[in-house]
Write a protein that holds these residues in place. Structure first.
Motif, PDB file in Angstrom:
ATOM      1  N   ILE A  58       0.536  -1.361   0.205  1.00 45.59           N
ATOM      2  CA  ILE A  58       0.136   0.493  -0.035  1.00 45.59           C
ATOM      3  C   ILE A  58       0.469   1.251  -0.155  1.00 45.59           C
ATOM      4  O   ILE A  58       0.501   2.196  -0.937  1.00 45.59           O
ATOM      5  N   LYS A  59       1.629   1.565   0.513  1.00 49.53           N
ATOM      6  CA  LYS A  59       2.890   2.172   1.059  1.00 49.53           C
ATOM      7  C   LYS A  59       3.318   2.408  -0.379  1.00 49.53           C
ATOM      8  O   LYS A  59       3.606   3.406  -0.967  1.00 49.53           O
ATOM      9  N   PHE A  60       4.218   1.462  -1.648  1.00 48.18           N
ATOM     10  CA  PHE A  60       4.547   1.418  -2.758  1.00 48.18           C
ATOM     11  C   PHE A  60       3.583   1.940  -3.971  1.00 48.18           C
ATOM     12  O   PHE A  60       4.133   3.325  -4.344  1.00 48.18           O
ATOM     13  N   LEU A  61       2.341   1.699  -3.473  1.00 51.03           N
ATOM     14  CA  LEU A  61       0.859   1.737  -4.435  1.00 51.03           C
ATOM     15  C   LEU A  61       0.635   3.445  -4.438  1.00 51.03           C
ATOM     16  O   LEU A  61       0.738   4.206  -5.404  1.00 51.03           O
ATOM     17  N   ASN A  62       0.510   3.646  -3.201  1.00 48.46           N
ATOM     18  CA  ASN A  62       0.675   5.086  -2.974  1.00 48.46           C
ATOM     19  C   ASN A  62       1.731   6.452  -2.746  1.00 48.46           C
ATOM     20  O   ASN A  62       1.428   7.650  -2.782  1.00 48.46           O
ATOM     21  N   SER A  63       2.549   5.465  -2.875  1.00 48.89           N
ATOM     22  CA  SER A  63       4.108   6.828  -3.089  1.00 48.89           C
ATOM     23  C   SER A  63       4.025   7.286  -4.692  1.00 48.89           C
ATOM     24  O   SER A  63       3.610   6.990  -5.653  1.00 48.89           O
ATOM     25  N   ASP A  64       4.333   9.006  -4.491  1.00 44.62           N
ATOM     26  CA  ASP A  64       4.229   9.670  -4.941  1.00 44.62           C
ATOM     27  C   ASP A  64       5.744   8.958  -6.187  1.00 44.62           C
ATOM     28  O   ASP A  64       5.371   9.604  -7.889  1.00 44.62           O
ATOM     29  N   LYS A  65       6.658   8.776  -5.900  1.00 38.37           N
ATOM     30  CA  LYS A  65       8.284   8.415  -6.574  1.00 38.37           C
ATOM     31  C   LYS A  65       8.306   6.261  -5.728  1.00 38.37           C
ATOM     32  O   LYS A  65       8.574   5.904  -5.071  1.00 38.37           O
ATOM     33  N   GLN A  66       7.537   5.535  -7.450  1.00 45.04           N
ATOM     34  CA  GLN A  66       7.421   4.452  -7.156  1.00 45.04           C
ATOM     35  C   GLN A  66       8.839   3.416  -7.173  1.00 45.04           C
ATOM     36  O   GLN A  66       9.035   2.721  -6.427  1.00 45.04           O
ATOM     37  N   MET A  67       9.005   4.111  -8.068  1.00 51.70           N
ATOM     38  CA  MET A  67      10.430   3.837  -8.021  1.00 51.70           C
ATOM     39  C   MET A  67      11.006   3.882  -7.464  1.00 51.70           C
ATOM     40  O   MET A  67      12.222   2.494  -6.913  1.00 51.70           O
ATOM     41  N   ARG A  68      11.709   5.144  -6.330  1.00 55.40           N
ATOM     42  CA  ARG A  68      12.486   5.532  -5.062  1.00 55.40           C
ATOM     43  C   ARG A  68      11.541   4.426  -4.253  1.00 55.40           C
ATOM     44  O   ARG A  68      12.981   4.218  -3.660  1.00 55.40           O
TER      45      ARG A  68
END
Length: 149
Positions: free
Chosen positions: A117-127
């Motif tokens: 969920i944190k990955f999904l909601n992250s502005d910069k998913q790759m980072r």
């Protein structure tokens, strides 16, 4: 993670996976459970067929996550996570499958829903993935990518 522990139990692997020992155990299990050892029409033949498929799948799976395999493919993996971007991803249970722009697909095992969920909601998913997923979880190159190529 259940799949990993199930296959480790099948091959009597305790901690880290040693390819030489794994291969020896694999050969012994295949000899023991080969369907040709059982008579036609015997109920044991059907069980042996299922067990042999499980043994083959388990062997290929454990080889793909073995430290020696990871070391051999580290340069390719590092290039992918460094130079490519995320094209697609899906999370099912504790398995996160990420497809990269260069066509490579990797499976990450044991990724909890909270991290996803944190990955999904992250502005910069790759980072986020570089910092929290790529080198934190057991991974392997997915067969899907190999079959499509």
């Amino acid at each position: 993670m259940k799949r990993i522990s199930q296959y480790k139990k099948l091959f009597s692997v305790e901690d880290s996976i040693n390819l030489k020992d794994l291969k020896k155990t694999y050969r012994n299990l295949v000899k023991e459970w080969h369907p040709d050892k059982f008579q036609d029409g015997d109920a044991g033949q059907e069980e042996a067929e299922l067990k042999s498929v499980e043994i083959i799948d388990g062997y290929h799976f454990l080889v793909s996550i073995a430290p020696e395999t990871k070391a051999a493919n580290l340069e390719e993996y590092t290039g992918t996570i460094t130079n490519s971007t995320i094209l697609d991803f899906q999370h099912k249970g504790l398995l996160l499958e990420i497809t990269f722009q260069d066509g490579a697909t990797y499976e990450y095992f044991g990724v909890p829903k909270g991290v996803f969920i944190k990955f999904l909601n992250s502005d910069k998913q790759m980072r986020f993935a570089r910092r929290s997923i790529f080198n934190s979880y057991i991974y392997r190159k997915s067969k899907k990518e190999l079959q499509e190529a």
